[in-house]
Design a protein around this motif. Structure first.
Motif, mmCIF file in Angstrom:
data_model
loop_
_atom_site.group_PDB
_atom_site.id
_atom_site.type_symbol
_atom_site.label_atom_id
_atom_site.label_comp_id
_atom_site.label_asym_id
_atom_site.label_seq_id
_atom_site.Cartn_x
_atom_site.Cartn_y
_atom_site.Cartn_z
ATOM 1 N N THR A 99 22.631 66.103 48.104
ATOM 2 C CA THR A 99 23.494 65.626 47.020
ATOM 3 C C THR A 99 24.731 64.881 47.520
ATOM 4 O OG1 THR A 99 24.520 67.808 46.896
ATOM 5 C CG2 THR A 99 22.678 67.399 45.414
ATOM 6 N N LEU A 127 18.051 72.362 47.742
ATOM 7 C CA LEU A 127 19.223 71.546 47.414
ATOM 8 C C LEU A 127 20.150 71.634 48.620
ATOM 9 C CD1 LEU A 127 19.629 73.060 43.843
ATOM 10 C CD2 LEU A 127 18.638 70.822 44.386
ATOM 11 N N PHE A 175 20.849 62.118 46.134
ATOM 12 C CA PHE A 175 21.291 61.869 44.755
ATOM 13 C C PHE A 175 22.519 62.725 44.494
ATOM 14 C CE2 PHE A 175 21.120 63.511 40.319
ATOM 15 C CZ PHE A 175 21.470 62.327 39.682
ATOM 16 N N ILE A 191 20.050 67.221 37.760
ATOM 17 C CA ILE A 191 19.405 68.123 38.734
ATOM 18 C C ILE A 191 18.744 69.295 38.007
ATOM 19 C CG2 ILE A 191 19.774 69.709 40.674
ATOM 20 C CD1 ILE A 191 21.919 67.820 41.727
ATOM 21 N N LEU A 249 14.393 62.382 37.751
ATOM 22 C CA LEU A 249 15.845 62.107 37.788
ATOM 23 C C LEU A 249 16.153 60.827 37.015
ATOM 24 C CD1 LEU A 249 16.606 62.961 41.534
ATOM 25 C CD2 LEU A 249 17.487 64.185 39.533
ATOM 26 N N VAL A 258 19.289 56.935 42.809
ATOM 27 C CA VAL A 258 18.369 57.855 43.472
ATOM 28 C C VAL A 258 17.820 57.163 44.718
ATOM 29 C CG1 VAL A 258 16.316 59.287 43.197
ATOM 30 C CG2 VAL A 258 17.787 58.829 41.223
ATOM 31 N N VAL A 264 11.712 61.928 41.725
ATOM 32 C CA VAL A 264 12.491 60.686 41.599
ATOM 33 C C VAL A 264 12.386 60.177 40.162
ATOM 34 C CG1 VAL A 264 12.663 58.293 42.400
ATOM 35 C CG2 VAL A 264 12.150 60.128 44.041
ATOM 36 N N GLY A 307 11.820 63.932 49.898
ATOM 37 C CA GLY A 307 13.145 64.224 49.351
ATOM 38 C C GLY A 307 13.875 62.970 48.942
ATOM 39 N N ALA A 308 15.072 63.172 48.415
ATOM 40 C CA ALA A 308 15.893 62.032 47.995
ATOM 41 C C ALA A 308 17.362 62.424 48.104
ATOM 42 C CB ALA A 308 15.557 61.639 46.561
ATOM 43 N N LEU A 365 16.558 67.813 47.722
ATOM 44 C CA LEU A 365 17.558 66.873 47.217
ATOM 45 C C LEU A 365 18.811 67.048 48.057
ATOM 46 C CD1 LEU A 365 17.982 66.831 43.326
ATOM 47 C CD2 LEU A 365 17.297 64.947 44.817
#
Ligand SMILES: [Zn+2]
Length: 463
Positions: free
Chosen positions: A192, A99, A405, A432, A370, A199, A367, A402-403, A190
């Motif tokens: 944030t 994270l 969000f 999360i 989420l 997302v 993804v 990853g993303a 992720l």
């Protein structure tokens, strides 16, 4: 090996987050109270503030069972840009997740333009106000509190969780790059940053490049001879401004052909652009994007520098982009005898701006997890691409999916009365936590009573 989350687990996490909503907001208020702007090296408060912020987060993570690693990232605007890497070992047999967030912010600017104190972390009207509330202490609070909620529910993750907190994102520093290189490699990351609960598994590549062209000086009184030269005028002046303009025009053509020939389903059509952002030219020579002197236009200029901002699509590589741009400029130069003999010089990755693209499969398990959690919470959310560059790039460069969000809307970042909606913050915390459970796997450990909570979960409104 993600586990579909049974309804009781979903309800349990939601109730836990709602029950600790006050603590979560208190944690975020406290984070906002540390004045940590990094863009002004003259700021006398920063060194103490970042140390206090770092200590506060370290304490919180230690209390949750994380082991900590910390170091100073490469100096940027300040010598001190601490990196905090927390590791929470799982019980084994699950995927890991990192994270990532930054706790440096941009300056508050004119504090008179704020109705709420920039460092107050005040909560009113369903919003938490302050510099960095949205970008992105809200995201940092949500990601840490998500792990806490899991623990407080008496659940233990099978996979490892890593928390990467950096303090140099707003000065395009090296903290996250160093995390991606030095810290244990996660199976997913992720970031944030604020996304309004959307997302974002992809972002374009970003590159800054300088193109330098040399001309030949000559008295302005002989300008005519460079346009209509006679045999006797060979060796006349060559105007670097005009050669630069030729290249700008050529790259406008390349930009149009890029827009027509390439695309990505999650980014706007024509997102791949070549923006000439700086054009510096004059007589007296120059180097490194600077003129040696500013005189007057009475001499044919012999130096020109153009600096470009280039966005490219996630499925492309920097090598392809370099080949395209240099190839196009060189092709144009082949038809210009002077440029052919004096080819323009390229400097890529100018001032360390060279963000690789991120191209995670939009159908990736995390993804999907989420999105389905947000749907279950009744929160509208969609999968889209990021139109800017984020620290996701450094993980993508190492092949880590990853993303992005997080809570809040980027549109209110960096402006007076920045805020993050309380509802976003709590919903992101839940989503999360649920994504961690689903991706990392979990077991009950040790069982603890359910917190007193409300009934069926719905999306908290007020965004
Ligand atoms: Zn940010």
């Amino acid at each position: 090996m993600s586990t579909p989350l049974p309804d009781p687990v979903f309800q349990r996490i939601c109730k836990q987050v709602d029950a600790s909503g006050g603590d979560i907001l208190g944690f975020l208020s406290r984070l906002v109270s540390f004045p940590t702007p990094t863009q002004n090296p003259e700021d006398k408060n920063y060194p103490d503030a970042i140390r206090a912020c770092h200590a506060f987060l370290s304490e919180a993570l230690k209390g949750m069972g994380f082991t900590l690693d910390t170091w100073m990232a490469r100096p940027m605007s300040f010598p001190e840009h601490p990196v905090l890497v927390g590791t929470l070992k799982g019980s084994g047999g699950g995927h890991s997740m990192a994270l990532n967030g930054h706790v440096d912010v941009v300056p508050a600017g004119d504090e008179g333009a704020w109705k709420h104190s920039p460092w107050g972390g005040e909560v009113t009207d369903g919003r938490l106000w302050g510099r960095g509330a949205c970008d992105m202490k809200g995201g940092v609070a949500a990601m840490i509190q998500a792990v806490k909620a899991i623990r407080d529910c008496g659940l233990r993750l099978r996979g490892d969780v890593y928390v990467h907190v950096v303090s140099d994102e707003e000065v395009v520093g090296f903290g996250s790059r160093e995390c991606a290189e030095r810290a244990p490699r996660p199976d997913f990351v992720l970031v944030t940053e604020p996304t309004r609960l959307n997302v974002l598994p992809v972002e374009g590549g970003l590159e800054h490049v300088r193109i330098e062209i040399e001309g030949r000086e000559e008295h302005a009184g002989r300008r005519y001879s460079s346009i209509y030269p006679r045999e006797a005028d060979r060796g006349h002046g060559v105007n670097a401004v005009e050669k630069g303009v030729q290249i700008v025009r050529a790259l406008q053509d390349l930009e149009r052909s890029w827009a027509l020939s390439k695309s990505h389903p999650l980014l706007p059509a024509g997102f791949n652009t070549l923006l000439p952002g700086i054009f510096m030219s004059g007589p007296g020579g120059g180097s490194g994007g600077q003129l040696n002197m500013i005189t007057n236009p009475g001499t044919t200029p012999n130096y020109c520098c153009i600096e470009y901002n280039i966005w490219y699509y996630p499925q492309e590589t920097l090598d392809e982009i370099k080949r395209d741009v240099e190839g196009y400029v060189n092709a144009i130069s082949r038809y210009d005898p002077y440029l052919k003999a004096h080819p323009p010089k390229f400097t890529w990755g100018l001032r360390n701006i060279s963000f690789p693209p991120a191209n995670t499969d939009p159908d990736h398990e995390v993804v999907n997890s989420l999105l389905s959690s947000l749907q279950r919470l009744g929160c509208p959310s969609q999968i889209t691409g990021f139109n800017a560059a984020s620290d996701l790039a450094w993980y993508a460069a190492r092949g880590i999916p990853g993303a992005i969000f997080g809570p809040g809307d980027l549109a209110c970042a960096h402006s007076p009365d920045e805020f993050v909606p309380v509802s976003d913050t709590l919903n992101v915390t839940k989503a999360i936590a649920l994504a961690l459970l689903s991706w990392c796997g979990y077991e009950t450990y040790p069982p603890s009573p359910l917190p007193k909570g409300k009934g069926e979960q719905t999306c908290l409104t007020g965004r």
